[in-house]
Motif scaffolding. Structure first.
Motif: not given
Length: 751
Positions: A179-193, A195-202
């Motif tokens: 779970a700690a490893l998965a949390f680190a991965y999600f924290w790292q990919a949050s910024r990319a998500r 950005s993708d959310r803003v593009c998808d929203l537009v």
């Protein structure tokens, strides 16, 4: 990857958890199986040792014997042993204090251990304190009865619980690391998500706007021959998105062949003859329907020398096209409807210009086809025509509405018109002229009929006085009739009650006559002397029995009329009831040599009043034998059909004429004038039988053919209670003919 990584982590943890649970379950099953096997071995060993110890020391203490034979290792692991005597009471125990009472009560009264002993094996039971345990029972030699071994589940599963706890701690630690490893991965990919959310929203907003507006984006690369479509364009055609780009050939194949070719548009733009496109055409959707589209695009070059693109939108105009077609169709139908009506119709707009009219209006005003052009002024149209000559004009009664008028006009040729003029909501003017000549003629006829009717009413008024006088006289007669009817019914009820009470007084002297005449003809106390006396005694006995039968029938009919005859339904053997009825006519059948048969139905039971049942059959059989010639036959059969008992009495007699069937069954009605011995019947047999059937809630039907025979069917319901409707019908049928045969009853009573 954003979806795959957490899925893999969850899958790994789930797999690890499943393996942990599976290993724990497997260890649990092994622990229980080992304990079961150990308990079986311990039971076999202890039972053998106790048998030998009992033989060597028959008077030894059972607790001492059990303590010596019980292995210390088994006691250390929590095993318990109990010995019962021949009465089933516990006399010794090891591993815990011996409980009081019977061994069967301790193990549970519902357990089969104490009954089957070794054959039951080791079973899992619940002890009196609610704890679960493994138990087995062995049979011992006298003076003991049984040996019971109990292994509590808490002791059996102690080692398994310790191992499961260690495995659980290891699983939780591993899951926390993952779970700690998965949390680190999600924290790292949050910024990319984000950005993708803003593009998808537009993009979603643009697609939503295009979808709600029923339009789509086009980007046609003229040099490469490929076209970019937005998702809303796929939605308009009902197609599933297959990519961002489509080839020119795929798109051109969907265009209707009559709406132009996209290749011609591409050549025109490439030759720089046009910089923009505004073209309406049809394309085929996924259901095979044609969708109207309007494409508006402009030629765009990103830089000098770059490949030109035709960029724009396509709007779905199918609804506008459909609405235009419907409007044209509705206008055509409206014109046809106005033309087909029988009235003269004309419509003017707010500026008094002609909108439309029909041919009836043209003929009424003698207008040509050129004069009724839509848009022509009112004055111009009226100048070109000849208005009809109106002799009289009559305004109709009623409050006129604003801008409306209704009147009747009589033309010079004798026709009548009803003209309705109304203002429309937009300020226009509509006029409808209806030919009411037939109505006017009918109105004149009605007025003439009204004058005749008034004269007829005057005649009726004079006749009314005469009818009122006659009605008063009829009322007086009806009142007298009701009084006489009440007196007759009272006398009839008194007669019926009198006859019902005369049973003992009438039958007692007849019984004496019949009894003494029977003794005289049998010469019980010696010979009478002359032989004629015996014949006279036979005649007296026969006449007495006949008279008793007639009186019994009259009294039974009187009891039925007075409502004193009751039935008590019960179940009885059907064959026994049939035999009782057959026995009453057996002698008469033998004297006439008539074959009497009945179909047996062993084991079948009927639900009815047995005495009434046998009387009904006796009456029917007596009539059948009476009217059947010698060497004839009479048969009885019964059938159960849909909850009812149908009984059929069939004979091969002379039959009953069709004219006589209507009166058969009425009191004192007879088919023939007399019997072979000169005596006449009372005519009450079938009436009594029908009344008894009605009391059961059943029915009786007669079918006969002259020269062939007669069949009488009696239907008796097999329900526990006769329907109330049937009982009411029976009472009505029994009371209806009272007045008809009351004189005959009185005459029969006097005889």
């Amino acid at each position: 990857m954003r979806r795959a990584v957490p899925a893999m982590v969850v899958l790994f943890i789930a797999a690890l958890g499943a393996m942990t649970v599976a290993m724990a379950r497997d260890a649990h099953e092994r622990a229980v199986a080992d304990a079961t096997a150990e308990l079986e071995q311990l039971g076999a060993l202890l039972s053998q040792d106790l048998r030998e110890a009992a033989k060597r020391f028959p008077k030894a203490d059972p607790n001492a014997l059990l303590a010596d034979a019980m292995p210390s290792r088994a006691l250390a692991r929590g095993a318990q042993a109990f010995i019962s005597n021949a009465a089933g009471d516990i006399v010794a125990a090891a591993g815990r204090k011996a409980p009081r009472g019977a061994l069967n009560d301790y193990l549970g009264p519902t357990q089969p251990l104490t009954i089957f002993a070794e054959k039951a094996g080791v079973l899992r039971i619940a002890l009196p304190d609610g704890a679960e345990a493994l138990a087995g029972v062995r049979t011992l030699a006298a003076p003991f009865s049984q040996l019971a071994l109990v292994y509590p589940m808490q002791a059996v599963l102690a080692d398994w619980r310790t191992a499961s706890l260690r495995t659980g701690v290891l699983f939780v630690a591993t899951a926390l690391v993952l779970a700690a490893l998965a949390f680190a991965y999600f924290w790292q990919a949050s910024r990319a998500r984000e950005s993708d959310r803003v593009c998808d929203l537009v993009r979603d907003r643009i697609d939503t706007a295009l979808s709600r507006g029923r339009c789509g984006l086009w980007d046609w690369d003229l040099a490469r021959g490929r076209i970019y479509w937005s998702d809303s364009m796929y939605e308009i055609l009902g197609l599933a998105p297959i990519g961002n780009y489509l080839s020119f050939g795929d798109v051109n194949a969907l265009v209707h062949p009559q709406d132009g070719d996209l290749a011609a548009i591409a050549e025109m733009i490439t030759a720089s003859r046009a910089e923009s496109v505004d073209h309406a055409f049809r394309m085929q959707n996924v259901r095979g329907e044609w969708v109207w589209l309007r494409a508006r695009a402009e030629l765009v070059r990103e830089r000098a020398g770059a490949t030109p693109h035709l960029v724009g939108i396509c709007v779905d105009i199918t609804e506008q096209k459909t609405l235009a077609e419907r409007t044209a169709t509705a206008d055509m139908r409206l014109r046809d409807a106005i033309e087909s009506v029988s009235e003269a119709f004309v419509l003017w707009d707010a500026d008094n210009r002609l909108v439309m009219c029909n041919s009836k209006f043209q003929r009424l005003h003698n207008l040509s086809a050129d004069a009724v052009t839509p848009g022509a002024p009112y004055v111009q149209v009226m100048e070109k025509g000849t208005p009809p000559m109106i002799q009289t004009e009559t305004a109709l009664a009623g409050r006129p509405q604003a801008g409306a008028r209704t009147y009747e006009a009589r033309l010079g040729d004798g026709r009548w018109l009803q003209i309705n003029e109304r203002r429309t909501k937009d300020g226009g003017y509509v006029s409808v002229g209806t030919d009411i000549t037939a109505l006017k003629r009918h109105e004149e006829q009605l007025m003439e009929s009204e004058r005749r009717l008034m004269a007829t009413v005057a005649d009726l008024r004079r006749s009314r006085q005469t009818l009122e006088l006659q009605a008063q006289q009829l009322a007086d007669l009806a009142e007298k009739y009701l009084e006489q009817k009440a007196e007759a019914e009272t006398a009839n009820r008194a007669k019926s009650e009198f006859l019902a009470n005369m049973s003992h007084e009438l039958r007692t002297p007849l019984n004496a006559v019949i009894g003494f005449s029977d003794m005289m003809r049998q010469e019980t106390f010696g010979p009478l002397g002359a032989g004629k006396y015996v014949d006279y005694a036979n005649d007296i006995h026969q006449a007495g029995e006949y008279l008793l039968g007639v009186i019994s029938d009259v009294l039974d009919m009187s009891r039925l009329e007075a409502g004193r005859f009751t039935i008590a339904k019960a179940d009885f053997e059907l064959d026994a009831g049939l035999a009782g009825a057959l026995a009453s006519v057996e002698q008469a059948a033998l004297e006439k040599n008539v074959a009497l048969t009945a179909e047996a139905m062993p084991g079948r039971r009927a639900h009815a009043d047995r005495a009434a049942f046998e009387k009904i059959l006796s009456i029917l059989l007596r009539n059948a034998v009476k009217f059947t010639p010698p060497e004839g036959r009479v048969s009885v059969r019964a059938r159960f059909v849909m909850g009812t008992l149908n009984i059929y009495v069939e004979d091969s007699g002379a039959g009953i004429p069709a004219a006589a069937l209507a009166k058969i069954g009425r009191p004192f009605e007879q088919l023939s004038g007399g019997l072979d011995n000169g005596m006449k019947g009372s005519g009450l047999g079938l009436a009594i039988a029908r009344s008894l059937v009605d009391l059961h809630g059943g029915s009786m039907r007669i079918r006969s053919t002259v020269g062939v025979g007669t069949i009488v069917m009696v239907r008796l319901p097999q329900t526990r209670d006769a329907p109330r409707q049937k009982l009411l019908m029976a009472a009505a049928a029994a009371s209806a003919p009272r007045r008809a045969y009351a004189p005959k009853l009185r005459a029969a009573a006097r005889r």
